[in-house]
Design an enzyme around this catalytic site. Structure first.
Site, PDB file in Angstrom:
ATOM      1  N   HIS A  63       0.838  -1.200   0.000  1.00 56.62           N
ATOM      2  CA  HIS A  63       0.000   0.000   0.000  1.00 56.62           C
ATOM      3  C   HIS A  63       0.874   1.251   0.000  1.00 56.62           C
ATOM      4  O   HIS A  63       0.490   2.281  -0.552  1.00 56.62           O
ATOM      5  CB  HIS A  63      -0.905   0.042   1.242  1.00 56.62           C
ATOM      6  CG  HIS A  63      -1.962  -1.005   1.266  1.00 56.62           C
ATOM      7  ND1 HIS A  63      -1.751  -2.259   1.782  1.00 56.62           N
ATOM      8  CD2 HIS A  63      -3.248  -0.997   0.834  1.00 56.62           C
ATOM      9  CE1 HIS A  63      -2.868  -2.970   1.679  1.00 56.62           C
ATOM     10  NE2 HIS A  63      -3.793  -2.226   1.107  1.00 56.62           N
ATOM     11  N   ASP A  65      -4.466  -5.999  -8.075  1.00 57.82           N
ATOM     12  CA  ASP A  65      -4.761  -5.376  -6.788  1.00 57.82           C
ATOM     13  C   ASP A  65      -5.045  -3.908  -7.100  1.00 57.82           C
ATOM     14  O   ASP A  65      -4.930  -3.455  -8.250  1.00 57.82           O
ATOM     15  CB  ASP A  65      -3.584  -5.558  -5.831  1.00 57.82           C
ATOM     16  CG  ASP A  65      -3.990  -5.464  -4.363  1.00 57.82           C
ATOM     17  OD1 ASP A  65      -5.064  -4.910  -4.077  1.00 57.82           O
ATOM     18  OD2 ASP A  65      -3.236  -5.937  -3.497  1.00 57.82           O
TER      19      ASP A  65
END
Length: 438
Positions: A266, A339
């Site tokens: 992230h 993702d």
């Protein structure tokens, strides 16, 4: 229940604002003007000609593909976030990102293949509210295009539970793994899937198929079933069976494996130095099991594995990994989802427009949560028009997505039943599995 470490608390804090799947609300938004002038803003017109793979055939998916314009086919690749609790309620976030106010207007304007729901996007406040939202979004899609809308969510249970108190509280993957019984993984997945179905949600971005062999892993940790590849593989296969028994699509993640990282994708770009032999032994078994159990989709990881692909690109953008390993070596022909494309791990090397193009070239079908949808859409459409991406390649991806939708009943009527959540039968499953945790 096992003791929660400080590292686990840190994971929970990160995931409270992120996604399995992305940073979401923390991403920078394009200006309303940029959204409004995008090429996708005007309704697509029918394509004057069809590529060979899009010619009419017997299946519903193929007939739907044949009726779609090129613009609609490119739009079908994207799964996006919309802001707000109601399909018809205005949000400044939608205005800023998409140039229209309501979730329904976003769907009508951009005609995406899917929407993913999040608590941080204001999509989740009550069971009846979520059911009404999903119904409204599907109705908007039906008004605007040929293909139905696929609505998904990140409901892993445990740390990543986007629906929180609305649904039965089940153990997370690590706790299920500790029970040593694959039946528990299957039963929890089935009960979870049944509750998602009652809310009008047809896809769960679960199970996690990573083998958590690095105790310092800041992002997977207890989201994985464990550290033994064989045991994780068995749990993953059982979970896929459970979701399918509930009539919900499942997504195994994060290929080629996110279990041996010390960096959170992230916020950074992890590098894993496993050789191909190590990868086949440590990381691949759960994905092989998922494929053997007919998993609907597999999500890529924003990780670099230089011994699998020396280019330095993350797996999400790697043809060698997504096509060479996942398609050709493992034989997977379902949907490959990226993702979230708003995560730092995939944005470090290329701009947001180029990332979307490279993901398709690598072999991805579903482009999840681009930080700037108009820019990403225009880039992929432009790449097709220039010949960099063939229309046949787009058709392959769209056909996979449409087949998934057909297989999981998304083309048919979807009836919600929010009052069925947290049933006595599901609570008994949760109590039994929690009691079995060693």
């Amino acid at each position: 229940m096992p003791r929660i470490s400080h590292g686990v608390v840190m994971i929970a804090a990160l995931l409270a604002t992120g996604c399995s799947s992305g940073i979401g609300a923390a991403s920078s938004a394009p200006s309303p003007r940029a959204s409004a002038v995008s090429a996708v803003a005007s309704p697509p017109s029918p394509s004057p000609s069809l590529s060979p793979s899009a010619r009419p055939s017997g299946s519903l998916a193929e007939r739907t593909l044949a009726a779609m314009s090129l613009r609609d086919k490119v739009a079908q690749l994207f799964t996006i976030v919309v802001w707000g609790q109601k399909a018809g309620a205005a949000s400044k976030e939608n205005e800023a990102r998409y140039g229209v106010a309501t979730p329904a207007q976003v769907v009508e304007k951009f005609r995406p293949g899917g929407v993913i729901l999040f608590d941080w996007a204001g999509n989740v406040s009550g069971a009846s509210q979520v059911a009404a939202l999903t119904t409204g979004l599907r109705e908007a899609a039906a008004r605007s295009g040929e293909a139905p809308l696929l609505i998904g969510v990140d409901q892993e249970n445990g740390l990543v539970s986007r629906l929180k108190s609305l649904v039965t509280k089940f153990p997370g993957a690590s706790e299920i793994g500790e029970t040593g019984r694959t039946a528990n993984a299957r039963d929890v997945a089935r009960a979870t899937g049944e509750e998602l179905r009652d809310l009008g949600i047809s896809l769960d971005f679960a199970p996690v198929a990573d083998v958590n062999i690095n105790p310092r892993n800041p992002v997977i940790g207890p989201r994985a079933y464990g550290s033994d590849p064989g045991k994780v593989a068995a749990m993953v296969g059982a979970a896929v069976d459970g979701f399918h028994a509930a009539g919900v699509a499942s997504v195994a993640k994060h290929f080629p494996g996110h279990g041996d990282t010390s960096v959170d994708s992230h916020t950074g770009l992890p590098v894993i130095t496993h050789s191909k032999t190590q990868w086949r032994k440590l990381d691949a078994p759960p994905f092989r099991a998922a494929i053997a159990h007919d998993v609907d989709a597999i999500m890529s990881a924003h990780v670099v594995m230089p011994k699998l692909d020396p280019s330095g690109d993350p797996a999400t953008l790697s043809h060698r990994i997504l096509t060479g390993l996942l398609r050709e070596e493992l034989g997977f022909d379902g949907v490959i989802s990226t993702d979230a494309l708003d995560m730092a791990g995939v944005r470090k090397k290329y701009g947001d427009a180029e990332v979307a193009v490279r993901a398709v070239l690598a072999g991805a079908d579903m482009l999840l949560m681009p930080p700037n949808l108009p820019k990403a859409y225009d880039a992929v459409l432009g790449a097709v028009k220039s010949g960099r991406i063939s229309e046949r390649r787009i058709d392959e991806s769209v056909l996979r997505i449409l087949r998934l939708k057909d297989k999981r009943g998304v083309f048919g009527p979807i009836r919600t039943d929010p009052g069925a959540l947290r049933s006595a039968a599901h609570r008994k499953v949760a109590e039994r599995v929690f009691a079995a945790v060693r």
